[in-house]
Design a protein around this motif. Structure first.
Motif, PDB file in Angstrom:
ATOM      1  N   TYR A 126       5.153  25.129  -4.319  1.00 29.57           N
ATOM      2  CA  TYR A 126       5.354  25.392  -2.912  1.00 29.57           C
ATOM      3  C   TYR A 126       4.519  24.300  -1.985  1.00 29.57           C
ATOM      4  CZ  TYR A 126       1.196  28.178  -2.671  1.00 29.57           C
ATOM      5  OH  TYR A 126      -0.132  28.569  -2.716  1.00 29.57           O
ATOM      6  N   ALA A 127       5.254  24.187  -1.073  1.00 30.06           N
ATOM      7  CA  ALA A 127       4.645  23.432   0.139  1.00 30.06           C
ATOM      8  C   ALA A 127       3.592  24.005   0.767  1.00 30.06           C
ATOM      9  CB  ALA A 127       5.571  22.659   0.928  1.00 30.06           C
ATOM     10  N   ASP A 141       0.710  23.294  -6.977  1.00 34.43           N
ATOM     11  CA  ASP A 141       1.575  23.290  -8.356  1.00 34.43           C
ATOM     12  C   ASP A 141       0.751  24.583  -9.085  1.00 34.43           C
ATOM     13  OD1 ASP A 141       2.591  23.214 -10.774  1.00 34.43           O
ATOM     14  OD2 ASP A 141       2.287  21.124 -11.018  1.00 34.43           O
ATOM     15  N   ILE A 142       1.399  25.764  -9.382  1.00 33.14           N
ATOM     16  CA  ILE A 142       0.796  26.813 -10.119  1.00 33.14           C
ATOM     17  C   ILE A 142       1.469  27.174 -11.418  1.00 33.14           C
ATOM     18  CG2 ILE A 142       0.250  29.242  -9.964  1.00 33.14           C
ATOM     19  CD1 ILE A 142       0.461  29.115  -6.939  1.00 33.14           C
ATOM     20  N   GLY A 172       8.483  32.571   2.738  1.00 38.91           N
ATOM     21  CA  GLY A 172       9.628  31.925   3.247  1.00 38.91           C
ATOM     22  C   GLY A 172      10.805  31.677   2.525  1.00 38.91           C
ATOM     23  N   HIS A 173      10.583  31.497   1.108  1.00 36.64           N
ATOM     24  CA  HIS A 173      11.360  31.297   0.038  1.00 36.64           C
ATOM     25  C   HIS A 173      11.638  32.395  -1.068  1.00 36.64           C
ATOM     26  CE1 HIS A 173      11.682  27.375   1.918  1.00 36.64           C
ATOM     27  NE2 HIS A 173      10.368  27.395   1.929  1.00 36.64           N
ATOM     28  N   CYS A 175      -4.287  31.597 -14.316  1.00 32.63           N
ATOM     29  CA  CYS A 175      -3.535  30.514 -13.835  1.00 32.63           C
ATOM     30  C   CYS A 175      -4.295  29.547 -13.472  1.00 32.63           C
ATOM     31  CB  CYS A 175      -2.679  31.260 -12.791  1.00 32.63           C
ATOM     32  SG  CYS A 175      -3.879  31.660 -11.370  1.00 32.63           S
ATOM     33  N   VAL A 176      -3.491  28.175 -13.266  1.00 31.59           N
ATOM     34  CA  VAL A 176      -3.999  26.985 -12.949  1.00 31.59           C
ATOM     35  C   VAL A 176      -3.462  26.446 -11.661  1.00 31.59           C
ATOM     36  CG1 VAL A 176      -4.545  24.617 -13.701  1.00 31.59           C
ATOM     37  CG2 VAL A 176      -4.813  26.551 -15.188  1.00 31.59           C
ATOM     38  N   LEU A 177      -4.237  26.241 -10.664  1.00 32.80           N
ATOM     39  CA  LEU A 177      -3.587  25.901  -9.395  1.00 32.80           C
ATOM     40  C   LEU A 177      -4.191  24.176  -9.176  1.00 32.80           C
ATOM     41  CD1 LEU A 177      -4.446  28.861  -8.506  1.00 32.80           C
ATOM     42  CD2 LEU A 177      -4.129  28.036  -6.358  1.00 32.80           C
ATOM     43  N   LYS A 178      -2.957  23.522  -9.196  1.00 28.78           N
ATOM     44  CA  LYS A 178      -3.342  22.204  -8.655  1.00 28.78           C
ATOM     45  C   LYS A 178      -2.909  21.658  -7.374  1.00 28.78           C
ATOM     46  CE  LYS A 178      -2.683  20.934 -13.567  1.00 28.78           C
ATOM     47  NZ  LYS A 178      -1.721  20.084 -14.445  1.00 28.78           N
ATOM     48  N   ARG A 179      -3.667  21.191  -6.630  1.00 29.61           N
ATOM     49  CA  ARG A 179      -3.544  20.649  -5.262  1.00 29.61           C
ATOM     50  C   ARG A 179      -4.288  19.578  -4.838  1.00 29.61           C
ATOM     51  NH1 ARG A 179      -5.647  25.353  -1.454  1.00 29.61           N
ATOM     52  NH2 ARG A 179      -7.582  24.434  -1.049  1.00 29.61           N
ATOM     53  N   GLN A 180      -4.198  19.115  -3.514  1.00 26.59           N
ATOM     54  CA  GLN A 180      -5.176  18.037  -3.031  1.00 26.59           C
ATOM     55  C   GLN A 180      -5.721  18.579  -1.954  1.00 26.59           C
ATOM     56  OE1 GLN A 180      -2.434  14.880  -1.786  1.00 26.59           O
ATOM     57  NE2 GLN A 180      -2.036  13.934  -3.879  1.00 26.59           N
ATOM     58  N   LEU A 181      -7.214  18.206  -2.135  1.00 28.44           N
ATOM     59  CA  LEU A 181      -8.141  18.482  -0.924  1.00 28.44           C
ATOM     60  C   LEU A 181      -7.523  18.035   0.461  1.00 28.44           C
ATOM     61  CD1 LEU A 181     -11.538  17.835  -2.689  1.00 28.44           C
ATOM     62  CD2 LEU A 181     -10.234  19.846  -2.235  1.00 28.44           C
ATOM     63  N   ASP A 182      -7.847  18.787   1.668  1.00 32.62           N
ATOM     64  CA  ASP A 182      -7.157  18.653   2.848  1.00 32.62           C
ATOM     65  C   ASP A 182      -7.630  17.291   3.323  1.00 32.62           C
ATOM     66  OD1 ASP A 182      -6.103  21.120   2.624  1.00 32.62           O
ATOM     67  OD2 ASP A 182      -7.337  21.981   3.771  1.00 32.62           O
TER      68      ASP A 182
END
Length: 187
Positions: free
Chosen positions: A27-28, A37-38, A11-12, A45-52
């Motif tokens: 990205y959200a 956060d990538i 979308g962006h 690469c390193v992906l940083k996110r929170q578990l659902d």
């Protein structure tokens, strides 16, 4: 390989520059888990996110060989508008990494080749049906070979031209060496 629907980041418009690594992107997500956060570099690469469910932070390091290739995907956004995405394709759609989203087809093609060469990954295309193919497979589907097979006559199969039928020198299995002294007199 079949993939899902349109990616979250489609979308962006943005572009990660392959000449200036490492690059960061945020990205959200569609759910309430927060942002992704990538960080991308030439090693992966390193992906940083929170578990659902729990909301715990999750860091995932993906080396380059975890991706199947650099994929281009075209989506029609209007009667004459095409949005193209460029991504590092992973078999898990949530681990695909976006590299370029935009309408600049020349820029996408240039970056597609650059990312592929930089990371040593094949160039892939995501078709409208969601199937991922290599660039060679897609080109074979578009360009059909219309040439006809050469005619082979049975009367020419036994006959060969004379220059092809020449004998080759064989070996005797031993080699003759002559050694001697010169007997011509010189003044």
């Amino acid at each position: 390989m079949a993939t899902g629907a349109q990616p979250v980041w489609a979308g962006h418009e943005f572009r990660l520059d392959p000449a200036k690594l490492p690059q960061k992107l945020v990205y959200a997500t569609r759910n309430a888990a927060g942002d992704v956060d990538i960080t991308v570099n030439q090693n992966g690469c390193v992906l940083k996110r929170q578990l659902d469910v729990s909301g715990l932070p999750l860091n995932i390091a993906l080396p380059v060989n975890a991706f199947s290739g650099v994929a281009a995907r075209a989506m029609y956004t209007g009667p004459e508008n095409v949005l193209v995405t460029l991504e590092l394709m992973h078999h898990d759609p949530e681990l695909c990494v976006p590299l370029f989203v935009g309408h600049d087809l020349e820029g996408i093609a240039r970056d597609w080749q650059t990312w592929s060469d930089l990371l040593g990954l094949p160039m892939l295309i995501v078709d409208e049906d969601g199937v991922t193919r290599t660039l060679d497979e897609s080109a074979r589907n578009v360009i059909k070979d219309k040439s006809h097979a050469r005619r082979h006559h049975a009367m020419f199969t036994e006959r060969r031209p004379r220059f092809l039928a020449r004998r080759r020198m064989g070996t005797l299995g031993c080699r003759m060496v002559l050694d001697g002294v010169e007997i011509i007199a010189r003044d």
